[in-house]
Scaffold this active site. Structure first.
Site, PDB file in Angstrom:
ATOM      1  CE1 TYR A 144      -3.961   2.148   0.599  1.00 29.14           C
ATOM      2  CE2 TYR A 144      -2.707   3.110   2.400  1.00 29.14           C
ATOM      3  CZ  TYR A 144      -3.799   3.134   1.559  1.00 29.14           C
ATOM      4  OH  TYR A 144      -4.730   4.148   1.671  1.00 29.14           O
ATOM      5  CB  VAL A 186      -8.985   1.806  14.640  1.00 28.95           C
ATOM      6  CG1 VAL A 186      -8.938   3.287  14.278  1.00 28.95           C
ATOM      7  CG2 VAL A 186      -9.024   1.621  16.130  1.00 28.95           C
ATOM      8  CB  SER A 188     -15.760   0.472  11.050  1.00 29.07           C
ATOM      9  OG  SER A 188     -14.519   0.043  10.549  1.00 29.07           O
ATOM     10  CG  ASN A 189     -12.201  -3.571  13.604  1.00 33.56           C
ATOM     11  OD1 ASN A 189     -12.946  -3.908  12.692  1.00 33.56           O
ATOM     12  ND2 ASN A 189     -11.046  -4.149  13.830  1.00 33.56           N
ATOM     13  N   GLY A 206      -2.017   0.677  22.946  1.00 33.89           N
ATOM     14  CA  GLY A 206      -3.007   1.713  22.641  1.00 33.89           C
ATOM     15  C   GLY A 206      -2.443   3.125  22.725  1.00 33.89           C
ATOM     16  CD  GLN A 208      -1.569   1.874  18.735  1.00 34.90           C
ATOM     17  OE1 GLN A 208      -1.214   1.895  19.895  1.00 34.90           O
ATOM     18  NE2 GLN A 208      -2.225   0.844  18.217  1.00 34.90           N
TER      19      GLN A 208
END
Ligand code: NAD
Ligand code: UDP
Length: 325
Positions: A144, A186, A188-189, A206, A208
């Site tokens: 990507y 993240v 939507s999860n 967590g 980051q």
């Protein structure tokens, strides 16, 4: 009124862009191979005589006549772009060559949906456009990151070599309604986990950070950028500079949804950027643009969208099967 091609038009950002362009009175040709896009995202436009959709993979040449091209086709969620990494690179590289070739032939202005991922795991913070980035060329995110970097190179070479009118936007994390239920990113999860009462999976500790932009602000940025004078090519950062840790995001979503879900910690994926925040000075000046929607408000709308989706007859397992072909 213009004739406008949107590649990836059935995806999350693409479908919002098609809607805005139609509302502004343009003719829209949506091209999509439905890899992560869905018919349901564009179904409401099908009765509009100004809207057309064509199933097409941009890795193959396309011959159409339009005034402007927005090149959005490319899976954007790490789980989706890592599912078939060779196809991801092909989409960014072969796809850009095909769309740039088309733009050259028909003298169309062309917009590229680039990404904050061109900065990789950034050492400079926040990230200005002048930063060249810190990217692993051989990791699992590279298909990507490097694909999008190569696409930027192609855009600027077509600009220098062929005087193409280009607009390169570096998009930072964007969220909102119409994200795929299996998107895997993240926001939507966490929302889906909270609404289903499942554990909320924080990767790493967590700490980051990401900076989340609401989709309406992002689409407004696209249109303003496309309308700038031809000598303004970008790259320009588009994103919301309000920065949050992933743990803060999880806590916000827990509070908002009043869920009993608890946070669980999972291993951090390879090369996961530790920090990300756009420097949007250039966009402020050149586009007279800045995001308006604060995270709490945007999350409320997104939660409402996913609640409706979960309560409808939508069958996530069927969607997942289709995605994996
Ligand atoms: P998305 O996955 O919802 O949309 C991508 C669309 O492109 C889908 O409809 C998919 O079916 C289509 N597509 C993929 N490969 C294709 C191909 N070879 N030919 C034709 N269509 C193809 O993702 P999104 O969030 O809407 O992202 C849109 C664009 O914006 C992408 O290029 C992405 O890299 C970029 N971007 C998005 C974000 C974000 O936070 N949403 C951030 C940075 C960059
Ligand atoms: N993340 C997480 N739990 C999840 C999904 C993502 O903690 O269920 C983290 C991920 O490790 C990253 C951040 O959230 O640090 C943003 O991930 P996302 O996939 O949304 O996009 P990225 O910005 O990494 O491309």
């Amino acid at each position: 009124m213009k004739r406008i091609l949107v590649t990836g038009g059935a995806g999350f950002l693409g479908s919002h862009l098609c809607e805005k362009l139609l509302n502004d009175g343009h003719e829209v040709l949506c091209i999509d191979n439905f890899y992560t896009g869905r018919r349901s995202n564009i179904i409401e436009f099908l009765s509009n005589p100004s809207f057309e959709v064509l199933r097409h993979d941009i890795c193959f040449p396309l011959y159409v006549e339009v005034d402007e091209i927005y090149n959005l086709a490319c899976p954007a969620s790490p789980i989706h772009y890592q599912f078939d990494p060779v196809q991801t690179t092909k989409t960014s590289v072969h796809g850009s060559i095909n769309m740039l070739g088309l733009a050259k032939r028909i003298k169309a202005k062309i917009f590229q949906a680039s990404t904050s991922e061109v900065y990789g795991d950034p050492i400079v913070h926040p990230q200005p456009e002048s930063y060249w980035g810190n990217v692993n060329p051989i990791g699992t995110r590279s298909c990507y990151d490097e694909g999008k970097r190569c696409a930027e190179t192609l855009f600027f070479d077509y600009y220098r070599q062929n005087k193409l009118r280009i607009k390169v936007a570096r998009i930072f994390n964007t969220y909102g309604p119409k994200m795929h239920i299996n998107d895997g990113r993240v926001v939507s999860n966490f929302i889906l986990q909270a609404l289903r009462g499942e554990d909320i999976t924080v990767f790493g500790d967590g700490s980051q950070t990401r900076s989340f932009c609401y989709v309406d602000d992002m689409i407004d940025g696209f249109l303003r950028f496309m309308d700038t004078p031809d000598d303004f090519t970008g790259p320009v950062n588009l994103g919301n500079p309000s920065e949050f840790t992933i743990l803060e995001l999880a806590e916000k979503i827990i509070k908002l949804t009043k869920t009993h879900s608890r946070i669980v910690y999972k291993p951090l994926p390879e090369d996961d950027p530790q920090q990300r925040q756009p420097d949007i000075d250039l966009a402020r000046k050149a586009l007279k643009w800045k995001p308006k929607v604060i995270l709490d408000d945007g999350l409320k709308d997104t939660v409402a969208y996913f609640k409706t989706l979960l309560s409808s007859s939508f069958k996530p397992s069927v969607q997942r099967k289709r995605f994996k072909g």
